[in-house]
Design a protein around this motif. Structure first.
Motif, PDB file in Angstrom:
ATOM      1  N   TYR A   1      -7.897  13.198  43.595  1.00  0.00           N
ATOM      2  CA  TYR A   1      -7.299  12.211  44.503  1.00  0.00           C
ATOM      3  C   TYR A   1      -6.385  11.278  43.719  1.00  0.00           C
ATOM      4  O   TYR A   1      -6.541  10.056  43.749  1.00  0.00           O
ATOM      5  CB  TYR A   1      -8.392  11.429  45.233  1.00  0.00           C
ATOM      6  N   ALA A   2      -5.410  11.840  43.049  1.00  0.00           N
ATOM      7  CA  ALA A   2      -4.501  11.065  42.202  1.00  0.00           C
ATOM      8  C   ALA A   2      -3.729  10.039  43.036  1.00  0.00           C
ATOM      9  O   ALA A   2      -3.309  10.319  44.157  1.00  0.00           O
ATOM     10  CB  ALA A   2      -3.521  11.990  41.491  1.00  0.00           C
ATOM     11  N   PHE A   3      -3.551   8.879  42.472  1.00  0.00           N
ATOM     12  CA  PHE A   3      -2.692   7.867  43.070  1.00  0.00           C
ATOM     13  C   PHE A   3      -1.276   8.194  42.631  1.00  0.00           C
ATOM     14  O   PHE A   3      -0.960   8.162  41.451  1.00  0.00           O
ATOM     15  CB  PHE A   3      -3.089   6.468  42.586  1.00  0.00           C
ATOM     16  N   THR A   4      -0.428   8.569  43.579  1.00  0.00           N
ATOM     17  CA  THR A   4       0.930   8.989  43.249  1.00  0.00           C
ATOM     18  C   THR A   4       1.952   8.115  43.957  1.00  0.00           C
ATOM     19  O   THR A   4       1.598   7.260  44.782  1.00  0.00           O
ATOM     20  CB  THR A   4       1.158  10.461  43.659  1.00  0.00           C
ATOM     21  N   GLY A   5       3.204   8.375  43.669  1.00  0.00           N
ATOM     22  CA  GLY A   5       4.295   7.612  44.241  1.00  0.00           C
ATOM     23  C   GLY A   5       4.359   7.660  45.757  1.00  0.00           C
ATOM     24  O   GLY A   5       4.927   6.759  46.380  1.00  0.00           O
ATOM     25  N   ARG A   6       3.739   8.664  46.350  1.00  0.00           N
ATOM     26  CA  ARG A   6       3.787   8.737  47.816  1.00  0.00           C
ATOM     27  C   ARG A   6       3.082   7.544  48.459  1.00  0.00           C
ATOM     28  O   ARG A   6       3.395   7.156  49.569  1.00  0.00           O
ATOM     29  CB  ARG A   6       3.232  10.058  48.321  1.00  0.00           C
ATOM     30  N   TYR A   7       2.138   6.938  47.750  1.00  0.00           N
ATOM     31  CA  TYR A   7       1.461   5.753  48.275  1.00  0.00           C
ATOM     32  C   TYR A   7       2.359   4.526  48.254  1.00  0.00           C
ATOM     33  O   TYR A   7       2.103   3.544  48.936  1.00  0.00           O
ATOM     34  CB  TYR A   7       0.189   5.440  47.482  1.00  0.00           C
ATOM     35  N   LEU A   8       3.394   4.568  47.453  1.00  0.00           N
ATOM     36  CA  LEU A   8       4.284   3.425  47.293  1.00  0.00           C
ATOM     37  C   LEU A   8       5.499   3.491  48.197  1.00  0.00           C
ATOM     38  O   LEU A   8       6.330   2.597  48.178  1.00  0.00           O
ATOM     39  CB  LEU A   8       4.712   3.303  45.828  1.00  0.00           C
ATOM     40  N   SER A   9       5.616   4.551  48.965  1.00  0.00           N
ATOM     41  CA  SER A   9       6.738   4.678  49.888  1.00  0.00           C
ATOM     42  C   SER A   9       6.619   3.612  50.958  1.00  0.00           C
ATOM     43  O   SER A   9       5.547   3.316  51.466  1.00  0.00           O
ATOM     44  CB  SER A   9       6.735   6.053  50.550  1.00  0.00           C
TER      45      SER A   9
END
Length: 138
Positions: free
Chosen positions: A125-133
């Protein structure tokens, strides 16, 4: 170590001897293969102020990014001992910035077995850039 090309294995062993681990005594070397196929190596570099230390996987990734590459295609990690060491949580997060979940990660021990896995298995469950969109407000 059958998943490890000879040139990668040679680089890992050379790097392992360059690790700077005077406090833990736990030397680690890493090689990342970029999307273009280039290899970048790194070692862990400890510091008396422990939070300032850097892991081998981070070091290799920083070398890759400094060379202008932005994609990790494969990862190898080598440590001494009877068990292969996997990347720490912070390194898994750093790798996930540049590698998709299906990226092969090969954890090798100098004196024992190997573990062949993927980044997604190590960090499901990596925290990736998609969460920052920014959400669409229309």
């Amino acid at each position: 170590m059958s998943h490890t090309p000879p040139e990668v294995l040679e680089a890992l062993h050379a790097l392992l001897n360059r690790a700077y681990a005077p406090y833990s005594g736990f030397a680690v070397a890493a090689v990342v293969k970029s999307g273009s196929g280039r290899l970048f190596g790194g070692v862990n570099v400890e510091n008396a102020a422990y939070p300032l230390s850097r892991c081998a996987e981070q070091s290799a990734t920083l070398q890759m990014v400094s060379a202008g590459e932005r994609e990790i295609a494969e990862v190898w990690v080598l440590s001494r001992g009877l068990e292969p060491a996997t990347p720490c949580g912070g390194c898994r997060q750093v790798l996930s910035e540049f590698a998709p979940p299906d990226t092969p990660v090969h954890c090798l021990s100098a004196d024992g077995p190997a573990l062949h896995t993927t980044l997604g298995e190590l960090l499901p469950y990596a925290f990736t850039g998609r969460y920052l969109s920014k959400p669409d407000k229309s």
